[in-house]
Design a protein around this motif. Structure first.
Motif, short mmCIF file in Angstrom:
data_model
loop_
_atom_site.label_atom_id
_atom_site.label_comp_id
_atom_site.label_asym_id
_atom_site.label_seq_id
_atom_site.Cartn_x
_atom_site.Cartn_y
_atom_site.Cartn_z
N ARG A 13 26.31 -13.71 96.91
CA ARG A 13 25.21 -14.71 97.24
C ARG A 13 25.10 -14.86 95.51
NH1 ARG A 13 20.68 -17.43 98.94
NH2 ARG A 13 19.18 -16.66 97.40
N GLU A 14 24.90 -14.35 94.42
CA GLU A 14 25.68 -14.08 93.54
C GLU A 14 25.87 -14.64 92.92
OE1 GLU A 14 21.94 -10.36 92.45
OE2 GLU A 14 23.29 -10.11 92.46
N LEU B 288 25.68 -18.69 93.03
CA LEU B 288 25.34 -19.05 91.88
C LEU B 288 25.15 -19.53 90.38
CD1 LEU B 288 21.22 -16.98 92.59
CD2 LEU B 288 22.19 -18.90 93.13
N LEU B 289 26.76 -18.21 90.07
CA LEU B 289 27.47 -18.16 88.92
C LEU B 289 27.67 -19.49 89.21
CD1 LEU B 289 27.91 -14.83 87.25
CD2 LEU B 289 25.66 -15.93 88.33
N ASN C 10 25.03 -15.63 78.92
CA ASN C 10 23.91 -15.32 79.63
C ASN C 10 23.84 -14.15 80.67
OD1 ASN C 10 21.53 -16.28 77.37
ND2 ASN C 10 23.74 -17.10 76.85
N MET C 11 24.09 -15.18 81.66
CA MET C 11 24.07 -14.64 83.33
C MET C 11 24.73 -13.76 83.76
SD MET C 11 24.49 -17.87 85.62
CE MET C 11 23.88 -16.79 86.87
N ALA D 238 22.03 -11.18 82.31
CA ALA D 238 21.27 -11.18 83.04
C ALA D 238 21.07 -10.21 83.72
CB ALA D 238 20.34 -12.53 84.05
N SER D 239 22.47 -10.32 84.43
CA SER D 239 22.83 -9.51 85.82
C SER D 239 22.38 -7.83 85.51
CB SER D 239 23.78 -9.29 86.59
OG SER D 239 25.02 -9.71 85.76
N GLU E 125 18.75 -6.07 85.43
CA GLU E 125 18.18 -5.27 86.13
C GLU E 125 18.55 -5.50 87.72
OE1 GLU E 125 14.11 -6.77 89.06
OE2 GLU E 125 14.45 -7.68 86.90
N GLY F 51 16.92 -5.55 93.09
CA GLY F 51 15.23 -5.16 92.52
C GLY F 51 15.07 -6.42 92.90
N LEU G 137 12.46 -17.75 98.67
CA LEU G 137 14.44 -19.07 98.35
C LEU G 137 14.90 -17.52 97.46
CD1 LEU G 137 12.97 -22.54 97.86
CD2 LEU G 137 13.41 -20.96 99.87
N ILE G 138 14.56 -17.69 96.53
CA ILE G 138 14.99 -16.53 95.29
C ILE G 138 15.07 -15.60 95.42
CG2 ILE G 138 16.87 -18.55 94.50
CD1 ILE G 138 14.72 -18.05 92.83
N SER G 139 15.93 -13.57 95.25
CA SER G 139 14.68 -13.08 95.19
C SER G 139 14.63 -12.50 92.92
CB SER G 139 15.95 -11.78 95.34
OG SER G 139 17.40 -12.22 93.93
N LYS G 140 14.13 -12.04 93.17
CA LYS G 140 13.60 -11.75 91.71
C LYS G 140 14.36 -12.05 90.67
CE LYS G 140 9.43 -8.84 91.09
NZ LYS G 140 8.67 -7.81 91.53
N ARG G 141 15.72 -11.21 90.96
CA ARG G 141 16.99 -10.89 90.30
C ARG G 141 17.70 -12.57 89.88
NH1 ARG G 141 21.52 -7.54 89.04
NH2 ARG G 141 23.67 -8.09 90.33
N GLU G 142 17.86 -13.09 91.38
CA GLU G 142 18.55 -14.45 91.45
C GLU G 142 18.02 -15.07 90.20
OE1 GLU G 142 19.92 -13.80 95.87
OE2 GLU G 142 17.96 -14.95 94.76
N LEU H 110 16.37 -14.53 87.77
CA LEU H 110 16.59 -14.39 86.10
C LEU H 110 17.76 -14.68 85.74
CD1 LEU H 110 16.50 -9.98 85.73
CD2 LEU H 110 14.88 -11.87 84.98
N LEU H 111 18.88 -14.93 86.47
CA LEU H 111 20.11 -15.21 86.96
C LEU H 111 19.61 -16.93 86.55
CD1 LEU H 111 22.53 -13.81 89.30
CD2 LEU H 111 22.47 -13.31 86.93
N LEU H 112 19.19 -17.86 87.20
CA LEU H 112 18.39 -19.03 86.78
C LEU H 112 18.00 -19.25 85.45
CD1 LEU H 112 17.77 -20.99 90.06
CD2 LEU H 112 19.46 -18.96 89.90
N SER I 277 18.64 -17.57 82.80
CA SER I 277 19.19 -16.97 81.88
C SER I 277 20.41 -18.48 82.08
CB SER I 277 19.86 -16.23 82.00
OG SER I 277 21.04 -15.98 83.00
N PRO J 250 20.34 -15.24 102.47
CA PRO J 250 19.59 -14.34 101.48
C PRO J 250 20.18 -12.91 102.26
CG PRO J 250 17.73 -15.65 102.00
CD PRO J 250 19.05 -16.05 102.76
#
Lengths: 155, 155
Positions: free
Chosen positions: A111-112, A115-116, A143-144, A147-148, A151, A155, B107-112, B114-116, B118, B153
């Motif tokens: 899923r991540e 996003l990337l 940057n992404m 960030a990955s 954390e 998490g 809708l998104i996790s904490k980690r996600e 962070l990705l957005l 960044s 997710p």
DNA sequence: CTTTTTTTGGTCAGAATTGGTCAAAATACT
DNA sequence: AGTATTTTGACCAATTCTGACCAAAAAAAG
């Protein structure tokens, strides 16, 4: 699905079954999938290049082989190497390679990875002048990835 | 009714029949409806944009395709509305607000998140001219949100 | 041990197969 | 008439597939 994907799938299976290292014969593969031998090189160079997280060794002559090994290393180290590998510019194909390598190595979830990918997709960058997009892609992806690594997953 | 609406209707049907995801071939569609291929792009960009609750992926070359996925889960609807709320431009504070809202809504996790963050951070966008950054932020965030709704997710 | 032959894999360029972009022309709407 | 939407076509870009020719390593021959 084209022959390239079928062969790639086969090799992937082979790698999984053998626990990370497949040893192939080019001519045999080509015959099995009814294609020209150079098709195998194409599959390998587009799907198992080092940017994708594999190392490929080969030897010609009698009992020749092509060996494909999936490499893994500690996460933080891998991320920083990836970031280092991204220069000032990054085209879309290179970005895709890095993202799928990161996903393959378990640094980011599927899923991540989506996003990337969407963050550096042409659609997302449409607002920028063409000549800026490669640099943007590089900046955004770096940057992404950073960030990955900041954390821990889940998490 | 023009050809655009006819094609849109067809694609809609296709999406329904397949339960949310149509996989099309541009040239085949164009031939079926006796129009130029670029008409298909027009239909997609005006009727199946992320603001309308769809995500579009495509690939060129042999075995190419255009895949259109409808976001229909409750979360998908919410995401779709958020995307609709993002205009053509987005400053950093607004982006932050949307990201934390998305995280707050689960809708998104904490980690996600962070990705957005960044991805739309000033550092990531440094390569773009100042005057393009707000539009870039909007485009990137829209695309990432759409992607987040594409796959459930923890998938 | 050197030479030749055979057995592998490698490279590269071009054809074929897809989809993308952009702006002008045509049409519809107000 | 003026504006927004639709339609079209010329040109572009990415991916896959194929084949002719090349290079290396092992095996066989001398």
């Amino acid at each position: 699905m084209g022959i390239t994907d079928i062969i790639a799938r086969f090799i992937l299976d082979e790698i999984s079954e053998t626990g990370g290292c497949a040893e192939l014969q080019r001519a045999e593969l080509a015959q099995r999938f009814k294609c020209v031998p150079s098709q195998i090189n194409y599959v390998i160079s587009t799907r198992f290049a080092p940017e994708h997280g594999y190392i490929v060794e080969s030897r010609r002559g009698g009992n020749g082989y092509i060996r494909i090994t999936r490499l893994r290393s500690p996460a933080g180290q891998l991320v920083s190497r990836m970031i280092g590998a991204i220069g000032l510019e990054l085209d879309q194909a290179a970005a895709e390679a890095i993202i799928s390598a990161a996903a393959g190595a378990g640094l980011i979830s599927k899923r991540e990875a989506l996003l990337l990918r969407s963050a550096v997709s042409p659609r997302a960058l449409a607002a920028a002048p063409r000549e800026d997009r490669a640099r943007l892609r590089a900046g955004i992806l770096k940057n992404m990835l950073a960030a990955s690594a900041a954390e821990p997953p889940e998490g």
